[in-house]
Motif scaffolding. Structure first.
Motif, PDB file in Angstrom:
ATOM      1  N   ASP A 134      41.715  11.931 -40.269  1.00 49.89           N
ATOM      2  CA  ASP A 134      42.303  10.679 -40.295  1.00 49.89           C
ATOM      3  C   ASP A 134      43.616  10.636 -41.037  1.00 49.89           C
ATOM      4  N   THR A 135      43.946  11.766 -41.276  1.00 48.54           N
ATOM      5  CA  THR A 135      45.373  12.022 -42.089  1.00 48.54           C
ATOM      6  C   THR A 135      46.488  12.659 -41.223  1.00 48.54           C
ATOM      7  N   ALA A 136      47.822  12.785 -41.556  1.00 50.99           N
ATOM      8  CA  ALA A 136      48.732  13.165 -40.809  1.00 50.99           C
ATOM      9  C   ALA A 136      48.675  14.763 -40.506  1.00 50.99           C
ATOM     10  N   ASP A 209      63.202  10.811 -39.929  1.00 54.86           N
ATOM     11  CA  ASP A 209      61.965  10.222 -40.279  1.00 54.86           C
ATOM     12  C   ASP A 209      60.773  11.272 -40.420  1.00 54.86           C
ATOM     13  N   SER A 210      59.960  11.100 -41.417  1.00 59.31           N
ATOM     14  CA  SER A 210      59.264  12.128 -41.711  1.00 59.31           C
ATOM     15  C   SER A 210      57.607  11.161 -42.175  1.00 59.31           C
ATOM     16  N   VAL A 211      56.705  11.952 -42.301  1.00 58.75           N
ATOM     17  CA  VAL A 211      55.322  11.511 -42.812  1.00 58.75           C
ATOM     18  C   VAL A 211      54.645  12.734 -43.885  1.00 58.75           C
ATOM     19  N   ASN A 212      54.179  12.315 -44.825  1.00 67.10           N
ATOM     20  CA  ASN A 212      53.424  13.361 -45.564  1.00 67.10           C
ATOM     21  C   ASN A 212      51.887  13.677 -45.111  1.00 67.10           C
ATOM     22  N   VAL A 213      51.744  14.787 -45.347  1.00 69.19           N
ATOM     23  CA  VAL A 213      50.359  15.616 -44.815  1.00 69.19           C
ATOM     24  C   VAL A 213      49.141  14.496 -44.973  1.00 69.19           C
ATOM     25  N   ASN A 214      49.265  13.905 -46.311  1.00 68.13           N
ATOM     26  CA  ASN A 214      48.486  13.091 -46.565  1.00 68.13           C
ATOM     27  C   ASN A 214      48.193  11.343 -46.303  1.00 68.13           C
ATOM     28  N   ASP A 215      49.193  11.309 -45.445  1.00 69.24           N
ATOM     29  CA  ASP A 215      49.426   9.676 -45.057  1.00 69.24           C
ATOM     30  C   ASP A 215      48.411   9.585 -44.085  1.00 69.24           C
ATOM     31  N   ASP A 216      47.763   8.318 -44.250  1.00 69.24           N
ATOM     32  CA  ASP A 216      46.702   7.774 -43.083  1.00 69.24           C
ATOM     33  C   ASP A 216      47.326   7.999 -41.520  1.00 69.24           C
ATOM     34  N   ALA A 217      46.363   8.361 -40.778  1.00 65.25           N
ATOM     35  CA  ALA A 217      46.623   8.264 -39.371  1.00 65.25           C
ATOM     36  C   ALA A 217      47.293   6.978 -38.644  1.00 65.25           C
ATOM     37  N   GLU A 218      46.624   5.898 -39.150  1.00 64.22           N
ATOM     38  CA  GLU A 218      47.129   4.653 -38.728  1.00 64.22           C
ATOM     39  C   GLU A 218      48.302   4.235 -38.954  1.00 64.22           C
ATOM     40  N   ASP A 219      48.942   4.602 -40.260  1.00 65.73           N
ATOM     41  CA  ASP A 219      50.418   4.640 -40.839  1.00 65.73           C
ATOM     42  C   ASP A 219      50.975   5.491 -40.181  1.00 65.73           C
ATOM     43  N   VAL A 220      50.838   6.553 -39.800  1.00 70.38           N
ATOM     44  CA  VAL A 220      51.852   7.375 -38.771  1.00 70.38           C
ATOM     45  C   VAL A 220      51.924   6.802 -37.585  1.00 70.38           C
ATOM     46  N   ALA A 221      51.056   5.948 -37.062  1.00 70.96           N
ATOM     47  CA  ALA A 221      51.144   5.512 -35.594  1.00 70.96           C
ATOM     48  C   ALA A 221      52.033   4.333 -35.885  1.00 70.96           C
ATOM     49  N   LYS A 222      51.755   3.615 -36.850  1.00 70.28           N
ATOM     50  CA  LYS A 222      52.834   2.651 -37.043  1.00 70.28           C
ATOM     51  C   LYS A 222      54.264   2.919 -36.851  1.00 70.28           C
ATOM     52  N   ILE A 223      54.583   3.787 -37.751  1.00 72.57           N
ATOM     53  CA  ILE A 223      55.841   4.514 -37.936  1.00 72.57           C
ATOM     54  C   ILE A 223      56.414   4.932 -36.413  1.00 72.57           C
ATOM     55  N   MET A 224      55.592   5.745 -35.919  1.00 70.90           N
ATOM     56  CA  MET A 224      56.196   5.902 -34.529  1.00 70.90           C
ATOM     57  C   MET A 224      56.116   5.165 -33.606  1.00 70.90           C
ATOM     58  N   GLN A 225      55.413   4.022 -33.552  1.00 67.41           N
ATOM     59  CA  GLN A 225      55.344   3.082 -32.799  1.00 67.41           C
ATOM     60  C   GLN A 225      56.559   1.989 -33.028  1.00 67.41           C
ATOM     61  N   LYS A 226      56.896   1.781 -34.403  1.00 67.25           N
ATOM     62  CA  LYS A 226      58.012   1.101 -34.761  1.00 67.25           C
ATOM     63  C   LYS A 226      59.014   1.506 -34.198  1.00 67.25           C
ATOM     64  N   TYR A 227      59.456   2.896 -34.633  1.00 64.66           N
ATOM     65  CA  TYR A 227      60.922   3.564 -34.073  1.00 64.66           C
ATOM     66  C   TYR A 227      60.912   4.445 -32.923  1.00 64.66           C
ATOM     67  N   ASP A 228      59.715   3.856 -32.056  1.00 61.64           N
ATOM     68  CA  ASP A 228      59.815   4.684 -30.780  1.00 61.64           C
ATOM     69  C   ASP A 228      59.938   6.206 -30.633  1.00 61.64           C
ATOM     70  N   LEU A 229      59.209   6.752 -31.542  1.00 61.39           N
ATOM     71  CA  LEU A 229      59.443   8.247 -31.747  1.00 61.39           C
ATOM     72  C   LEU A 229      58.305   8.997 -30.735  1.00 61.39           C
ATOM     73  N   ASP A 248      51.212  12.103 -27.829  1.00 60.68           N
ATOM     74  CA  ASP A 248      49.857  12.206 -27.358  1.00 60.68           C
ATOM     75  C   ASP A 248      48.682  11.948 -28.300  1.00 60.68           C
ATOM     76  N   ASP A 249      49.054  12.617 -29.519  1.00 59.46           N
ATOM     77  CA  ASP A 249      47.991  12.499 -30.514  1.00 59.46           C
ATOM     78  C   ASP A 249      47.833  11.231 -31.097  1.00 59.46           C
ATOM     79  N   ILE A 250      49.120  10.539 -31.141  1.00 60.07           N
ATOM     80  CA  ILE A 250      49.163   9.150 -31.787  1.00 60.07           C
ATOM     81  C   ILE A 250      48.399   7.926 -30.687  1.00 60.07           C
TER      82      ILE A 250
END
Length: 450
Positions: A134-136, A209-229, A248-250
């Protein structure tokens, strides 16, 4: 082009499998996308599914296996040896390979990894298995294209060609320094329109934009959704580029979270499916049913305390289910909107403004519903004015209280680190039933004077 899997189509495939008509099966499967093949396999018996998968080419079956439902995949892989599983894993990207291996037993994990032919691939898979799913880090793939800021364009293109052979789809070109620290990203247009002698550090885009390996998967999803990545790079604690996460993973993360929240809102405390055992389904449902039963006992005790009201005004009894139902419905509506806002990260602004807004819209809804109720009760059912007024005021009060509870309980749960989806199910319904009945008879006592 759409593809419809009909019962007749499945029967035809089953017949070919029974006849061991491999040529006919291969001809049919050659024209079908691997996602559709996975859907076909879901409809077959396990022995038929295993036969069909083993018949197909590894490049196809590896993709098919990733598309299968987890339960089906587990049953199918039981028919494979560790060496056969490793052959399929060798064809997959590291993230998909790690996902499948993580579902195996500890003993089989070691056997499968030992059979992997590509040592570098095996090493990267083992690295991914260290991260929580459940992490990045648990979502990322190791396959990516990166270039050094000190290279020139000509060297960069040569290196990119070599790296791209291992990457199924190139979303971005990342720029790193000599220590693999992520510095930025490279525009393909700039790469094509710049002199081959130009240094990469002179043309790359520093904002990335980047994420840390320990970031929560939901937080990663929010970032990618927000910036259309379509993809986002993953860095470790030192800022070194270690992988990338693709859309596809998100999508899978969003789907899983939506399913979990829906089940939680319905009062199912564990992740279950319709095909699970009776015991698993019972364990998931029973805790919230116990809560609902407890809430029912509390409601009964409240009604028992107003026995005199029931004797003097028996008509009040008939409105009790209506008041309780309206309280539950309003609470669920309010909490559902707040939970959605929390999930989409769109819940902003002052809590006091939200409270005022919720009270005002509840007053409007309550006034309209109370007016309809009084009209129906007095003019069509013949209830006296005081009874109609009691029910109307109670209805408005209950709607206001229920909407406030439905609004603030999810926010409080979220602030305490508890999934706010809990608020949209039996929790809100049961609590509002209790408050609704209590408010109803308290107001009735004030107006009717019993």
């Amino acid at each position: 082009m759409s593809f419809e899997i009909t019962e007749k189509y499945i029967e035809e495939i089953q017949q070919f499998i029974a006849e061991r008509n491999n040529d006919a099966l291969l001809k049919i499967m050659h024209e079908v996308h691997y996602a559709d093949i996975a859907e076909i396999i879901e409809e077959l018996e396990i022995d038929e599914a295993i036969f069909l998968i083993k018949l197909l080419d590894s490049e196809i079956t590896s993709d098919v296996i990733t598309e299968l439902d987890e339960d089906t995949r587990e049953k199918v892989l039981r028919g494979f040896s560790s060496k056969e599983i490793a052959e399929e894993i060798d064809e997959l990207d590291t993230d998909d390979a790690a996902d499948i291996i993580s579902e195996l037993s500890e003993q089989q994990k070691k056997e499968v990894i030992s059979h992997l032919e590509d040592e570098e691939h095996a090493k990267e898979i083992v690295e991914l298995l260290r991260y929580d799913e459940d992490t990045a880090g648990g979502l990322m793939a190791k396959e990516l294209v990166k270039v050094n800021e000190n290279w020139n364009v000509l060297t960069c293109v040569k290196e990119m060609r070599a790296q791209a052979e291992e990457v199924s789809r190139v979303h971005s070109i990342y720029v790193v320094d000599d220590n693999d620290i992520l510095k930025g990203r490279l525009s393909l247009k700039d790469l094509l329109t710049t002199s081959t002698k130009t240094a990469i550090k002179d043309i790359y885009i520093k904002k990335v934009d980047s994420v840390n390996v320990n970031d929560d998967a939901e937080d990663v999803a929010k970032i990618m959704q927000k910036y259309d990545l379509e993809a986002i790079p993953v860095v470790d604690e030192l800022g070194r580029l270690v992988g990338r996460i693709t859309i596809d993973d998100i999508v899978d993360v969003i789907k899983e979270e939506a399913e979990k929240d829906y089940q939680m809102a319905a009062g199912i405390s564990q992740d279950v499916e319709a095909d699970d055992t009776i015991w698993e389904l019972t364990k998931a449902r029973l805790p919230w049913l116990v809560l609902a039963l407890f809430g029912g006992f509390v409601s009964v005790s409240i009604l028992g305390g107003f026995e005199e009201a029931m004797i003097n005004y028996p008509v009040l009894f008939f409105f009790t289910p209506l008041i309780a139902a309206m309280a539950g419905n309003v609470g669920v509506q309010s909490s559902a909107i707040i939970v959605q806002g929390i999930a989409n990260d769109s819940l902003r602004g002052s809590l006091w403004k939200r409270l005022i807004k919720e009270v005002l819209q509840s007053l409007l809804n309550g006034f309209v519903l109370a007016l309809l109720l009084m009209s129906a009760g007095m003019y069509f059912l013949g209830f006296e004015f005081k009874v109609g007024l009691t029910v109307a005021i109670s209805l408005v009060s209950v709607i206001i209280i229920a909407s406030i509870i439905g609004t603030f309980v999810p926010i409080i749960l979220e602030k305490r680190g508890i999934d706010p989806a809990l608020a949209t199910g039996p929790f809100i319904t049961t609590s509002n039933d209790i408050f609704g009945i209590l408010i109803y008879f308290w107001i009735a006592k004030l107006i009717l004077g019993f």
